[in-house]
Design an enzyme around this catalytic site. Structure first.
Site, mmCIF file in Angstrom:
data_model
loop_
_atom_site.group_PDB
_atom_site.id
_atom_site.type_symbol
_atom_site.label_atom_id
_atom_site.label_comp_id
_atom_site.label_asym_id
_atom_site.label_seq_id
_atom_site.Cartn_x
_atom_site.Cartn_y
_atom_site.Cartn_z
ATOM 1 N N GLU A 42 0.742 -1.137 0.013
ATOM 2 C CA GLU A 42 0.099 -0.146 -0.010
ATOM 3 C C GLU A 42 0.793 1.288 0.074
ATOM 4 O O GLU A 42 1.662 1.536 0.759
ATOM 5 C CB GLU A 42 -1.029 0.137 1.158
ATOM 6 N N GLU A 67 4.615 5.024 3.565
ATOM 7 C CA GLU A 67 4.447 6.402 3.973
ATOM 8 C C GLU A 67 5.538 7.348 3.994
ATOM 9 O O GLU A 67 6.501 7.047 4.545
ATOM 10 C CB GLU A 67 3.509 6.345 5.343
ATOM 11 N N ASP A 115 -3.263 11.579 -2.551
ATOM 12 C CA ASP A 115 -3.669 13.111 -2.686
ATOM 13 C C ASP A 115 -3.743 13.638 -3.879
ATOM 14 O O ASP A 115 -3.263 12.939 -4.950
ATOM 15 C CB ASP A 115 -2.124 13.837 -2.069
ATOM 16 N N LYS A 119 -4.067 20.992 -8.874
ATOM 17 C CA LYS A 119 -3.248 22.048 -9.779
ATOM 18 C C LYS A 119 -2.472 21.319 -11.070
ATOM 19 O O LYS A 119 -1.664 20.353 -10.619
ATOM 20 C CB LYS A 119 -2.219 22.955 -9.140
ATOM 21 N N ASP A 151 -12.160 9.275 -3.364
ATOM 22 C CA ASP A 151 -13.583 10.015 -3.296
ATOM 23 C C ASP A 151 -13.672 11.013 -4.498
ATOM 24 O O ASP A 151 -14.587 11.745 -4.580
ATOM 25 C CB ASP A 151 -13.874 10.780 -1.996
ATOM 26 N N GLU A 189 -9.151 5.091 6.800
ATOM 27 C CA GLU A 189 -9.410 6.676 7.705
ATOM 28 C C GLU A 189 -9.977 7.590 6.702
ATOM 29 O O GLU A 189 -11.044 8.163 7.123
ATOM 30 C CB GLU A 189 -8.284 7.325 8.109
ATOM 31 N N TYR A 190 -9.377 7.739 5.702
ATOM 32 C CA TYR A 190 -9.968 8.975 4.712
ATOM 33 C C TYR A 190 -11.399 8.284 4.151
ATOM 34 O O TYR A 190 -12.334 9.097 4.007
ATOM 35 C CB TYR A 190 -9.321 9.220 3.375
ATOM 36 N N GLU A 191 -11.711 7.103 3.916
ATOM 37 C CA GLU A 191 -12.730 6.481 3.609
ATOM 38 C C GLU A 191 -13.689 6.475 4.242
ATOM 39 O O GLU A 191 -15.020 7.045 3.700
ATOM 40 C CB GLU A 191 -12.519 5.003 2.896
#
Ligand SMILES: C[S@@+](CC[C@H](N)C(=O)[O-])C[C@H]1O[C@@H](n2cnc3c(N)ncnc32)[C@H](O)[C@@H]1O
Length: 210
Positions: A42, A67, A115, A119, A151, A189-191
């Site tokens: 991941e 990470e 992320d 831009k 998302d 977590e973001y999900e």
């Protein structure tokens, strides 16, 4: 993910057994190190819920989390502080992934809520930019897969075109993944944050012949 710098993070990572401090040493040897034939990676674990949850759900597979942000990596490693053979972590920038893994060494790459870098001038930083796809293509096995969840519709559309241009074959696509029960896949977590606000997009690509 922006967060304040944690003073204990550098020492915590330095002392972690789960973190692999010189990943390039294991290039070509990860299957042996993890004692597993199939290795999942991941990229951008955040605080680690997906990486840890999937490793618990599928202990027969190898699980490597990557990470780059020090404080975030330390929080993930704090959640997973006991060493199990099939699970490791790399605190580092995935731009170096081709120095850590040998050609065809990895079976599945997971990108969760990467992320978006909206831009155009920052598009090279997106984890689905061709700069990264080139490296993924090298380290993936012949029938290797990339699984992405997000998302962010613009990032999803951009990624579909980028993967297509690179010769990856789109195998599965969901425009509202969490509208059905998917117990086989851990919620990151973001999900968890975004699934209440709108659809979660998910796609699976298979390495093509490029
Ligand atoms: C928006 S967060 C998502 C975290 C987690 N995957 C989730 O779904 O909750 C994206 C994470 O990817 C990490 N990241 C971005 N680019 C990276 C890179 N080149 N190498 C390693 N990690 C990266 C960021 O530091 C951040 O923690």
């Amino acid at each position: 993910m922006r967060m304040r710098k944690l003073k204990w993070a550098a020492d915590f990572i330095a002392n972690s057994e789960v973190n692999v401090h010189n990943p390039e040493i294991y290039q070509g040897k990860w299957r042996e190190l993890l004692n597993r034939d199939c290795i999942h990676v991941e990229i951008g674990t955040g605080k680690g819920d997906y990486w840890i949850g999937m490793a618990n759900l599928y202990p027969e597979l190898g699980w490597i989390g990557i990470e780059k942000q020090e404080s975030v990596a330390a929080l993930a490693l704090r959640k997973k502080d006991t060493l199990e053979q099939q699970t490791r972590f790399i605190h580092g920038d995935a731009a170096n992934i081709d120095q850590w893994f040998a050609k065809k060494e990895i079976d599945v790459i997971h990108l969760n809520f990467s992320d978006p870098w909206p831009k155009n001038r920052n598009k090279k930083r997106r984890l689905s930019n061709e700069r990264f796809l080139d490296k993924y293509h090298q380290i993936l096995s012949d029938d290797g897969q990339i699984i992405m969840k997000t998302d962010n519709r613009s990032l999803f559309e951009y990624s579909i075109i980028e993967f297509q241009n690179f010769g990856f074959k789109l195998e599965e696509i969901y425009l509202d993944f969490r509208s059905e029960q998917h117990d086989e896949d851990i919620i990151s977590e973001y999900e968890r944050k975004f699934m209440e606000k709108g659809p979660i997009y998910r796609a699976v690509w298979v390495k093509g012949g490029k």
